[in-house]
Design a protein around this motif. Structure first.
Motif, mmCIF file in Angstrom:
data_model
loop_
_atom_site.group_PDB
_atom_site.id
_atom_site.type_symbol
_atom_site.label_atom_id
_atom_site.label_comp_id
_atom_site.label_asym_id
_atom_site.label_seq_id
_atom_site.Cartn_x
_atom_site.Cartn_y
_atom_site.Cartn_z
ATOM 1 N N ASP A 13 -8.199 8.145 -12.165
ATOM 2 C CA ASP A 13 -9.162 7.259 -11.507
ATOM 3 C C ASP A 13 -8.560 5.866 -11.281
ATOM 4 O OD1 ASP A 13 -11.596 6.686 -10.298
ATOM 5 O OD2 ASP A 13 -12.456 5.901 -12.154
ATOM 6 N N MET A 14 -7.404 5.853 -10.635
ATOM 7 C CA MET A 14 -6.620 4.636 -10.458
ATOM 8 C C MET A 14 -6.373 4.381 -8.970
ATOM 9 S SD MET A 14 -2.921 4.091 -12.329
ATOM 10 C CE MET A 14 -3.504 4.476 -13.964
ATOM 11 N N THR A 15 -6.522 3.141 -8.545
ATOM 12 C CA THR A 15 -6.210 2.787 -7.162
ATOM 13 C C THR A 15 -4.717 2.496 -7.036
ATOM 14 O OG1 THR A 15 -6.528 0.423 -7.481
ATOM 15 C CG2 THR A 15 -8.489 1.711 -6.874
ATOM 16 N N GLN A 16 -4.254 2.371 -5.801
ATOM 17 C CA GLN A 16 -2.858 1.975 -5.593
ATOM 18 C C GLN A 16 -2.613 0.610 -6.231
ATOM 19 O OE1 GLN A 16 -2.206 2.155 -1.349
ATOM 20 N NE2 GLN A 16 -1.538 4.290 -1.450
ATOM 21 N N SER A 17 -3.571 -0.291 -6.114
ATOM 22 C CA SER A 17 -3.434 -1.630 -6.707
ATOM 23 C C SER A 17 -3.355 -1.557 -8.229
ATOM 24 C CB SER A 17 -4.595 -2.527 -6.294
ATOM 25 O OG SER A 17 -4.541 -2.794 -4.925
ATOM 26 N N ASP A 18 -4.177 -0.697 -8.831
ATOM 27 C CA ASP A 18 -4.145 -0.531 -10.292
ATOM 28 C C ASP A 18 -2.757 -0.082 -10.745
ATOM 29 O OD1 ASP A 18 -6.883 -1.119 -10.474
ATOM 30 O OD2 ASP A 18 -7.466 1.005 -10.451
ATOM 31 N N LEU A 19 -2.230 0.933 -10.077
ATOM 32 C CA LEU A 19 -0.909 1.448 -10.434
ATOM 33 C C LEU A 19 0.159 0.385 -10.228
ATOM 34 C CD1 LEU A 19 1.072 3.627 -11.284
ATOM 35 C CD2 LEU A 19 0.981 4.527 -8.940
ATOM 36 N N ALA A 20 0.092 -0.295 -9.102
ATOM 37 C CA ALA A 20 1.074 -1.347 -8.797
ATOM 38 C C ALA A 20 1.073 -2.423 -9.876
ATOM 39 C CB ALA A 20 0.768 -1.955 -7.434
ATOM 40 N N ASP A 21 -0.108 -2.852 -10.298
ATOM 41 C CA ASP A 21 -0.212 -3.880 -11.340
ATOM 42 C C ASP A 21 0.382 -3.407 -12.660
ATOM 43 O OD1 ASP A 21 -1.489 -5.582 -9.574
ATOM 44 O OD2 ASP A 21 -3.506 -5.167 -10.346
ATOM 45 N N LYS A 22 0.145 -2.145 -13.003
ATOM 46 C CA LYS A 22 0.625 -1.617 -14.280
ATOM 47 C C LYS A 22 2.147 -1.497 -14.342
ATOM 48 C CE LYS A 22 -3.546 0.925 -15.523
ATOM 49 N NZ LYS A 22 -3.943 0.175 -16.685
ATOM 50 N N ILE A 23 2.786 -1.268 -13.202
ATOM 51 C CA ILE A 23 4.243 -1.103 -13.231
ATOM 52 C C ILE A 23 4.999 -2.278 -12.606
ATOM 53 C CG2 ILE A 23 4.165 1.409 -13.384
ATOM 54 C CD1 ILE A 23 4.846 1.476 -10.402
ATOM 55 N N GLY A 24 4.258 -3.283 -12.125
ATOM 56 C CA GLY A 24 4.899 -4.506 -11.664
ATOM 57 C C GLY A 24 5.491 -4.472 -10.267
ATOM 58 N N VAL A 25 4.832 -3.766 -9.348
ATOM 59 C CA VAL A 25 5.266 -3.755 -7.948
ATOM 60 C C VAL A 25 4.059 -4.061 -7.064
ATOM 61 C CG1 VAL A 25 7.146 -2.103 -8.358
ATOM 62 C CG2 VAL A 25 4.901 -1.263 -7.647
ATOM 63 N N SER A 26 4.282 -4.140 -5.763
ATOM 64 C CA SER A 26 3.171 -4.406 -4.847
ATOM 65 C C SER A 26 2.437 -3.113 -4.501
ATOM 66 C CB SER A 26 3.689 -5.054 -3.562
ATOM 67 O OG SER A 26 4.434 -4.120 -2.808
ATOM 68 N N ARG A 27 1.202 -3.259 -4.058
ATOM 69 C CA ARG A 27 0.436 -2.107 -3.608
ATOM 70 C C ARG A 27 1.122 -1.440 -2.415
ATOM 71 N NH1 ARG A 27 -2.058 -0.436 0.344
ATOM 72 N NH2 ARG A 27 -1.962 -2.414 1.445
ATOM 73 N N GLN A 28 1.742 -2.264 -1.576
ATOM 74 C CA GLN A 28 2.448 -1.736 -0.413
ATOM 75 C C GLN A 28 3.600 -0.824 -0.834
ATOM 76 O OE1 GLN A 28 1.492 -4.892 -0.831
ATOM 77 N NE2 GLN A 28 0.375 -5.541 0.994
ATOM 78 N N SER A 29 4.260 -1.162 -1.933
ATOM 79 C CA SER A 29 5.345 -0.313 -2.452
ATOM 80 C C SER A 29 4.806 1.056 -2.866
ATOM 81 C CB SER A 29 6.038 -0.973 -3.643
ATOM 82 O OG SER A 29 6.724 -2.121 -3.243
ATOM 83 N N ILE A 30 3.680 1.065 -3.552
ATOM 84 C CA ILE A 30 3.067 2.329 -3.973
ATOM 85 C C ILE A 30 2.681 3.147 -2.743
ATOM 86 C CG2 ILE A 30 1.130 3.414 -5.189
ATOM 87 C CD1 ILE A 30 3.238 2.042 -7.022
ATOM 88 N N ASN A 31 2.099 2.493 -1.760
ATOM 89 C CA ASN A 31 1.715 3.168 -0.522
ATOM 90 C C ASN A 31 2.935 3.800 0.148
ATOM 91 O OD1 ASN A 31 0.112 4.004 1.615
ATOM 92 N ND2 ASN A 31 0.284 2.072 2.696
ATOM 93 N N ALA A 32 4.024 3.049 0.245
ATOM 94 C CA ALA A 32 5.246 3.552 0.884
ATOM 95 C C ALA A 32 5.843 4.725 0.100
ATOM 96 C CB ALA A 32 6.267 2.426 1.027
ATOM 97 N N ILE A 33 5.811 4.653 -1.219
ATOM 98 C CA ILE A 33 6.330 5.746 -2.052
ATOM 99 C C ILE A 33 5.481 6.996 -1.839
ATOM 100 C CG2 ILE A 33 6.676 6.571 -4.420
ATOM 101 C CD1 ILE A 33 7.289 3.594 -5.165
ATOM 102 N N GLU A 34 4.160 6.840 -1.890
ATOM 103 C CA GLU A 34 3.264 7.988 -1.717
ATOM 104 C C GLU A 34 3.465 8.666 -0.360
ATOM 105 O OE1 GLU A 34 -0.844 6.993 -2.365
ATOM 106 O OE2 GLU A 34 -0.551 6.713 -4.510
ATOM 107 N N LYS A 35 3.714 7.885 0.676
ATOM 108 C CA LYS A 35 3.886 8.432 2.025
ATOM 109 C C LYS A 35 5.305 8.938 2.286
ATOM 110 C CE LYS A 35 0.192 5.935 4.230
ATOM 111 N NZ LYS A 35 -0.213 5.158 5.396
ATOM 112 N N GLY A 36 6.194 8.782 1.302
ATOM 113 C CA GLY A 36 7.559 9.250 1.447
ATOM 114 C C GLY A 36 8.431 8.349 2.308
ATOM 115 N N LYS A 37 7.982 7.124 2.560
ATOM 116 C CA LYS A 37 8.751 6.181 3.369
ATOM 117 C C LYS A 37 9.754 5.400 2.529
ATOM 118 C CE LYS A 37 5.145 5.555 6.793
ATOM 119 N NZ LYS A 37 4.255 4.616 7.463
ATOM 120 N N TYR A 38 9.569 5.442 1.206
ATOM 121 C CA TYR A 38 10.435 4.699 0.289
ATOM 122 C C TYR A 38 10.707 5.574 -0.925
ATOM 123 C CZ TYR A 38 11.732 1.184 -3.209
ATOM 124 O OH TYR A 38 12.368 0.487 -4.206
#
Length: 66
Positions: A13-38
């Protein structure tokens, strides 16, 4: 490289922002990883896997032919 981050985020039950905050990256980074762009660094992949209590290879996997 494919990943199951979105599925694991839903399980926790975690948003991209929640995950980003927990590991110290931006939400955009999580989005790019999930979409396979990064493709994350080994360190970042390990941090994400550890957070979800999974082996890295259960979270990130190669597509056929990669």
């Amino acid at each position: 490289m494919k990943n199951s981050i979105k599925i694991e985020r839903a399980r926790y039950d975690m948003t991209q922002s929640d995950l980003a905050d927990k590991i110290g990256v931006s939400r955009q980074s999580i989005n790019a990883i999930e979409k396979g762009k990064y493709v994350p660094s080994a360190l970042l992949a390990i941090k994400i896997a550890k957070l979800f209590k999974l082996p890295v290879e259960d979270l990130f996997f190669l597509e056929e032919g990669e």
